[in-house]
Design a protein around this motif. Sequence first.
Motif, PDB file in Angstrom:
ATOM      1  N   PRO A 140      -0.650   0.601  -6.448  1.00  0.00           N
ATOM      2  CA  PRO A 140      -0.811  -0.186  -5.221  1.00  0.00           C
ATOM      3  C   PRO A 140      -2.048   0.226  -4.433  1.00  0.00           C
ATOM      4  O   PRO A 140      -2.708   1.226  -4.744  1.00  0.00           O
ATOM      5  N   GLU A 141      -2.331  -0.559  -3.420  1.00  0.00           N
ATOM      6  CA  GLU A 141      -3.452  -0.239  -2.536  1.00  0.00           C
ATOM      7  C   GLU A 141      -3.307   1.203  -2.054  1.00  0.00           C
ATOM      8  O   GLU A 141      -2.218   1.631  -1.681  1.00  0.00           O
ATOM      9  N   GLY A 142      -4.410   1.929  -2.102  1.00  0.00           N
ATOM     10  CA  GLY A 142      -4.389   3.340  -1.744  1.00  0.00           C
ATOM     11  C   GLY A 142      -4.510   4.244  -2.957  1.00  0.00           C
ATOM     12  O   GLY A 142      -4.643   5.456  -2.821  1.00  0.00           O
ATOM     13  N   THR A 143      -4.452   3.647  -4.158  1.00  0.00           N
ATOM     14  CA  THR A 143      -4.707   4.395  -5.392  1.00  0.00           C
ATOM     15  C   THR A 143      -6.052   3.936  -5.939  1.00  0.00           C
ATOM     16  O   THR A 143      -6.469   2.798  -5.712  1.00  0.00           O
ATOM     17  N   SER A 144      -6.720   4.828  -6.651  1.00  0.00           N
ATOM     18  CA  SER A 144      -8.083   4.509  -7.103  1.00  0.00           C
ATOM     19  C   SER A 144      -8.175   3.318  -8.062  1.00  0.00           C
ATOM     20  O   SER A 144      -9.150   2.573  -7.991  1.00  0.00           O
ATOM     21  N   ARG A 172       0.812  -1.220   0.000  1.00  0.00           N
ATOM     22  CA  ARG A 172       0.000   0.000   0.000  1.00  0.00           C
ATOM     23  C   ARG A 172       0.846   1.270   0.000  1.00  0.00           C
ATOM     24  O   ARG A 172       1.989   1.286   0.466  1.00  0.00           O
ATOM     25  N   VAL A 173       0.245   2.306  -0.522  1.00  0.00           N
ATOM     26  CA  VAL A 173       0.876   3.620  -0.598  1.00  0.00           C
ATOM     27  C   VAL A 173       1.261   4.074   0.809  1.00  0.00           C
ATOM     28  O   VAL A 173       0.469   3.945   1.746  1.00  0.00           O
ATOM     29  N   GLY A 174       2.479   4.570   0.947  1.00  0.00           N
ATOM     30  CA  GLY A 174       2.945   5.112   2.216  1.00  0.00           C
ATOM     31  C   GLY A 174       3.584   4.105   3.144  1.00  0.00           C
ATOM     32  O   GLY A 174       4.172   4.483   4.154  1.00  0.00           O
ATOM     33  N   LEU A 175       3.471   2.819   2.834  1.00  0.00           N
ATOM     34  CA  LEU A 175       4.068   1.791   3.686  1.00  0.00           C
ATOM     35  C   LEU A 175       5.562   1.694   3.394  1.00  0.00           C
ATOM     36  O   LEU A 175       5.974   1.606   2.228  1.00  0.00           O
ATOM     37  N   LYS A 176       6.354   1.718   4.447  1.00  0.00           N
ATOM     38  CA  LYS A 176       7.792   1.558   4.281  1.00  0.00           C
ATOM     39  C   LYS A 176       8.068   0.195   3.644  1.00  0.00           C
ATOM     40  O   LYS A 176       7.463  -0.807   4.025  1.00  0.00           O
TER      41      LYS A 176
END
Length: 190
Positions: free
Chosen positions: A100-104, A43-47
């Motif tokens: 990735p997860e977190g994008t539309s 997902r977006v933002g995950l390290k």
Amino acid sequence: MRNSHLLAGILAPIVGLGGVFAAIVINRSWWRLTENAISDMGRVGLKYNWVMNASLVLAALLGIYYATWLIKRSRNALERAGIVIFAIGLAFLTAIGVFPEGTSPHYYVSWAFFLTASLGLLMAGAGMGIAGNREILYSTIAIFALAWILALWARRHFRGVAVAEFIGVFAIVCWHYLVMLRVASAEATA
């Protein structure tokens, strides 16, 4: 040229699953098989989300390269169309890593991957059966039916979708290697 295509076909699932399993190890403090989706680890933002996302993109590109060789040696229109649709499914796998997860688009490209890859393998397997390879035909039907039954069961019994996703992925990988072994065997005896 044939050897590079076969090598790509061998490596594609190893690279993709290797990245997913590395992501599981990296995220083991919070990620649970029965509680999450595989995509949660990208997902977006995950390290370190790139570990999984990059491996999905690379695996899909290797798979598409292998599929181009498989298309050229297909024996009928149904087999060829199935392999093309399967390759389109792999393009959607690339899109899972890119979006990735977190994008539309993520939800849609994830579903598109599973649906097109499943339809493609079913059509290609049927085409191979029509061309005389009954083993591939019966194996394809069994893999397809069992995977969908188990995935639907898992979806109802677990909070997360990862179990259902892994069932689908392992079915695709099993079918892929089954076809690869048959094709390589036929090439060796030809």
